[in-house]
Design a protein around this motif. Structure first.
Motif, PDB file in Angstrom:
ATOM      1  N   MET A  65       0.828  -1.213   0.000  1.00 24.63           N
ATOM      2  CA  MET A  65       0.000   0.000   0.000  1.00 24.63           C
ATOM      3  C   MET A  65       0.863   1.263   0.000  1.00 24.63           C
ATOM      4  SD  MET A  65      -3.065  -1.107   0.292  1.00 24.63           S
ATOM      5  CE  MET A  65      -3.835  -2.666   0.583  1.00 24.63           C
ATOM      6  N   VAL A  66       2.069   1.126   0.541  1.00 26.89           N
ATOM      7  CA  VAL A  66       2.995   2.251   0.667  1.00 26.89           C
ATOM      8  C   VAL A  66       4.354   1.777   0.184  1.00 26.89           C
ATOM      9  CG1 VAL A  66       4.164   3.763   2.348  1.00 26.89           C
ATOM     10  CG2 VAL A  66       1.743   3.232   2.650  1.00 26.89           C
ATOM     11  N   GLU A  67       5.097   2.676  -0.469  1.00 31.26           N
ATOM     12  CA  GLU A  67       6.448   2.303  -0.867  1.00 31.26           C
ATOM     13  C   GLU A  67       7.446   3.358  -0.409  1.00 31.26           C
ATOM     14  OE1 GLU A  67       6.319   1.683  -5.062  1.00 31.26           O
ATOM     15  OE2 GLU A  67       6.124   3.802  -5.522  1.00 31.26           O
ATOM     16  N   MET A  68       8.693   2.908  -0.262  1.00 25.74           N
ATOM     17  CA  MET A  68       9.765   3.806   0.145  1.00 25.74           C
ATOM     18  C   MET A  68      10.389   4.428  -1.090  1.00 25.74           C
ATOM     19  SD  MET A  68      11.760   1.729   3.125  1.00 25.74           S
ATOM     20  CE  MET A  68      11.549   0.016   2.652  1.00 25.74           C
ATOM     21  N   THR A  69      10.831   5.690  -0.959  1.00 24.91           N
ATOM     22  CA  THR A  69      11.503   6.340  -2.089  1.00 24.91           C
ATOM     23  C   THR A  69      12.957   5.892  -2.194  1.00 24.91           C
ATOM     24  OG1 THR A  69      12.031   8.261  -0.713  1.00 24.91           O
ATOM     25  CG2 THR A  69      10.012   8.381  -2.048  1.00 24.91           C
ATOM     26  N   VAL A  70      13.523   5.389  -1.085  1.00 19.84           N
ATOM     27  CA  VAL A  70      14.892   4.871  -1.088  1.00 19.84           C
ATOM     28  C   VAL A  70      14.854   3.445  -0.513  1.00 19.84           C
ATOM     29  CG1 VAL A  70      17.302   5.396  -0.481  1.00 19.84           C
ATOM     30  CG2 VAL A  70      15.613   7.235  -0.502  1.00 19.84           C
ATOM     31  N   PRO A  71      14.287   2.486  -1.289  1.00 23.03           N
ATOM     32  CA  PRO A  71      14.057   1.133  -0.760  1.00 23.03           C
ATOM     33  C   PRO A  71      15.318   0.390  -0.336  1.00 23.03           C
ATOM     34  CG  PRO A  71      13.521   1.251  -3.094  1.00 23.03           C
ATOM     35  CD  PRO A  71      13.834   2.640  -2.659  1.00 23.03           C
ATOM     36  N   ASP A  72      16.450   0.693  -0.984  1.00 22.03           N
ATOM     37  CA  ASP A  72      17.678  -0.016  -0.625  1.00 22.03           C
ATOM     38  C   ASP A  72      18.338   0.549   0.635  1.00 22.03           C
ATOM     39  OD1 ASP A  72      18.020   2.223  -2.246  1.00 22.03           O
ATOM     40  OD2 ASP A  72      19.984   1.567  -2.980  1.00 22.03           O
ATOM     41  N   ARG A  73      17.814   1.661   1.150  1.00 19.30           N
ATOM     42  CA  ARG A  73      18.339   2.245   2.388  1.00 19.30           C
ATOM     43  C   ARG A  73      17.170   2.653   3.289  1.00 19.30           C
ATOM     44  NH1 ARG A  73      21.903   6.928   0.955  1.00 19.30           N
ATOM     45  NH2 ARG A  73      22.289   6.947   3.181  1.00 19.30           N
ATOM     46  N   PRO A  74      16.530   1.675   3.947  1.00 20.07           N
ATOM     47  CA  PRO A  74      15.320   1.939   4.745  1.00 20.07           C
ATOM     48  C   PRO A  74      15.499   2.986   5.841  1.00 20.07           C
ATOM     49  CG  PRO A  74      15.761  -0.412   4.615  1.00 20.07           C
ATOM     50  CD  PRO A  74      16.920   0.281   3.967  1.00 20.07           C
ATOM     51  N   THR A  75      16.731   3.146   6.352  1.00 22.11           N
ATOM     52  CA  THR A  75      16.923   4.099   7.443  1.00 22.11           C
ATOM     53  C   THR A  75      17.549   5.419   6.972  1.00 22.11           C
ATOM     54  OG1 THR A  75      19.043   3.076   7.958  1.00 22.11           O
ATOM     55  CG2 THR A  75      17.122   2.293   9.204  1.00 22.11           C
ATOM     56  N   SER A  76      17.601   5.621   5.654  1.00 24.70           N
ATOM     57  CA  SER A  76      18.178   6.858   5.114  1.00 24.70           C
ATOM     58  C   SER A  76      17.434   8.075   5.634  1.00 24.70           C
ATOM     59  CB  SER A  76      18.088   6.839   3.583  1.00 24.70           C
ATOM     60  OG  SER A  76      18.353   8.126   3.059  1.00 24.70           O
ATOM     61  N   ARG A  77      18.177   9.150   5.915  1.00 29.46           N
ATOM     62  CA  ARG A  77      17.501  10.364   6.384  1.00 29.46           C
ATOM     63  C   ARG A  77      16.715  11.020   5.252  1.00 29.46           C
ATOM     64  NH1 ARG A  77      20.497  14.995   5.219  1.00 29.46           N
ATOM     65  NH2 ARG A  77      22.555  14.556   4.364  1.00 29.46           N
ATOM     66  N   ASN A  78      16.976  10.595   4.025  1.00 30.95           N
ATOM     67  CA  ASN A  78      16.228  11.116   2.874  1.00 30.95           C
ATOM     68  C   ASN A  78      15.004  10.259   2.545  1.00 30.95           C
ATOM     69  OD1 ASN A  78      18.139  13.198   2.417  1.00 30.95           O
ATOM     70  ND2 ASN A  78      19.493  11.692   1.469  1.00 30.95           N
ATOM     71  N   GLN A  79      14.750   9.249   3.376  1.00 28.54           N
ATOM     72  CA  GLN A  79      13.643   8.331   3.128  1.00 28.54           C
ATOM     73  C   GLN A  79      12.304   9.067   3.154  1.00 28.54           C
ATOM     74  OE1 GLN A  79      12.400   5.618   1.626  1.00 28.54           O
ATOM     75  NE2 GLN A  79      13.943   4.472   2.769  1.00 28.54           N
ATOM     76  N   ARG A  80      11.473   8.741   2.188  1.00 30.35           N
ATOM     77  CA  ARG A  80      10.105   9.261   2.153  1.00 30.35           C
ATOM     78  C   ARG A  80       9.192   8.071   1.885  1.00 30.35           C
ATOM     79  NH1 ARG A  80      13.011  12.650   3.460  1.00 30.35           N
ATOM     80  NH2 ARG A  80      13.105  14.854   2.943  1.00 30.35           N
ATOM     81  N   TYR A  81       7.948   8.201   2.273  1.00 27.78           N
ATOM     82  CA  TYR A  81       6.966   7.137   2.066  1.00 27.78           C
ATOM     83  C   TYR A  81       5.852   7.672   1.174  1.00 27.78           C
ATOM     84  CZ  TYR A  81       9.555   5.168   5.930  1.00 27.78           C
ATOM     85  OH  TYR A  81      10.570   4.695   6.716  1.00 27.78           O
ATOM     86  N   VAL A  82       5.478   6.869   0.183  1.00 28.45           N
ATOM     87  CA  VAL A  82       4.479   7.283  -0.799  1.00 28.45           C
ATOM     88  C   VAL A  82       3.330   6.284  -0.807  1.00 28.45           C
ATOM     89  CG1 VAL A  82       4.068   7.803  -3.245  1.00 28.45           C
ATOM     90  CG2 VAL A  82       6.290   8.323  -2.220  1.00 28.45           C
ATOM     91  N   LYS A  83       2.114   6.792  -0.700  1.00 30.96           N
ATOM     92  CA  LYS A  83       0.921   5.945  -0.781  1.00 30.96           C
ATOM     93  C   LYS A  83       0.722   5.572  -2.246  1.00 30.96           C
ATOM     94  CE  LYS A  83      -4.017   6.237   0.319  1.00 30.96           C
ATOM     95  NZ  LYS A  83      -5.028   7.136   0.926  1.00 30.96           N
ATOM     96  N   LYS A  84       0.650   4.276  -2.518  1.00 30.16           N
ATOM     97  CA  LYS A  84       0.528   3.799  -3.892  1.00 30.16           C
ATOM     98  C   LYS A  84      -0.926   3.756  -4.333  1.00 30.16           C
ATOM     99  CE  LYS A  84       2.815   0.200  -5.150  1.00 30.16           C
ATOM    100  NZ  LYS A  84       3.436  -1.134  -5.159  1.00 30.16           N
ATOM    101  N   LEU A  85      -1.117   4.053  -5.592  1.00 32.20           N
ATOM    102  CA  LEU A  85      -2.425   3.902  -6.199  1.00 32.20           C
ATOM    103  C   LEU A  85      -2.515   2.462  -6.681  1.00 32.20           C
ATOM    104  CD1 LEU A  85      -4.924   5.570  -6.927  1.00 32.20           C
ATOM    105  CD2 LEU A  85      -3.898   5.980  -9.147  1.00 32.20           C
ATOM    106  N   LEU A  86      -3.469   1.726  -6.158  1.00 32.01           N
ATOM    107  CA  LEU A  86      -3.579   0.311  -6.543  1.00 32.01           C
ATOM    108  C   LEU A  86      -4.123   0.220  -7.960  1.00 32.01           C
ATOM    109  CD1 LEU A  86      -4.914  -1.174  -3.213  1.00 32.01           C
ATOM    110  CD2 LEU A  86      -2.571  -0.980  -4.029  1.00 32.01           C
ATOM    111  N   THR A  87      -3.619  -0.743  -8.704  1.00 36.83           N
ATOM    112  CA  THR A  87      -3.943  -0.837 -10.126  1.00 36.83           C
ATOM    113  C   THR A  87      -5.434  -1.007 -10.388  1.00 36.83           C
ATOM    114  OG1 THR A  87      -3.349  -3.164 -10.005  1.00 36.83           O
ATOM    115  CG2 THR A  87      -1.705  -1.672 -10.896  1.00 36.83           C
ATOM    116  N   HIS A  88      -6.155  -1.748  -9.545  1.00 35.56           N
ATOM    117  CA  HIS A  88      -7.587  -1.927  -9.812  1.00 35.56           C
ATOM    118  C   HIS A  88      -8.392  -0.670  -9.511  1.00 35.56           C
ATOM    119  CE1 HIS A  88      -7.449  -3.007  -5.514  1.00 35.56           C
ATOM    120  NE2 HIS A  88      -8.684  -2.581  -5.503  1.00 35.56           N
ATOM    121  N   GLU A  89      -7.762   0.343  -8.925  1.00 38.56           N
ATOM    122  CA  GLU A  89      -8.452   1.595  -8.605  1.00 38.56           C
ATOM    123  C   GLU A  89      -8.341   2.592  -9.768  1.00 38.56           C
ATOM    124  OE1 GLU A  89     -10.011   2.911  -5.615  1.00 38.56           O
ATOM    125  OE2 GLU A  89     -10.236   0.780  -5.304  1.00 38.56           O
ATOM    126  N   GLN A  90      -7.424   2.353 -10.710  1.00 37.94           N
ATOM    127  CA  GLN A  90      -7.171   3.346 -11.760  1.00 37.94           C
ATOM    128  C   GLN A  90      -8.255   3.348 -12.815  1.00 37.94           C
ATOM    129  OE1 GLN A  90      -3.233   2.088 -12.880  1.00 37.94           O
ATOM    130  NE2 GLN A  90      -2.296   3.639 -11.583  1.00 37.94           N
TER     131      GLN A  90
END
Length: 90
Positions: A65-90
């Motif tokens: 439901m949510v994805e990280m903007t820096v997935p390979d560095r989960p604890t990065s200070r630049n980490q942001r979280y984005v709510k994903k639009l689910l494909t069946h909702e489009q």
């Protein structure tokens, strides 16, 4: 979004408490907007980063439901979280 939230509880198969936390998290986020952990915690009135990670953000990421903007560095200070639009909702 209410229909989406109802589907989460049904399809997730997660325990009720987890899905309530995830619903709450998704309700304070907008699609496609990157949020810092602090910004989301503030919206949810949370003080503990551990609680936020364990009950809110990690289950939401696991459910896709949510994805990280820096997935390979989960604890990065630049980490942001984005709510994903689910494909069946489009």
């Amino acid at each position: 979004t209410d229909r989406l939230l109802d589907e989460i509880s049904v399809t997730a198969g997660e325990d009720e408490i987890t899905s309530e936390y995830v619903k709450k998290l998704l309700s304070v986020m907008e699609y496609g907007v990157p949020y810092t952990a602090s910004a989301i915690m503030e919206k949810l009135n949370l003080k503990s980063k551990e609680t936020f990670r364990k009950h809110y953000i990690n289950p939401a990421i696991a459910l896709g439901m949510v994805e990280m903007t820096v997935p390979d560095r989960p604890t990065s200070r630049n980490q942001r979280y984005v709510k994903k639009l689910l494909t069946h909702e489009q």
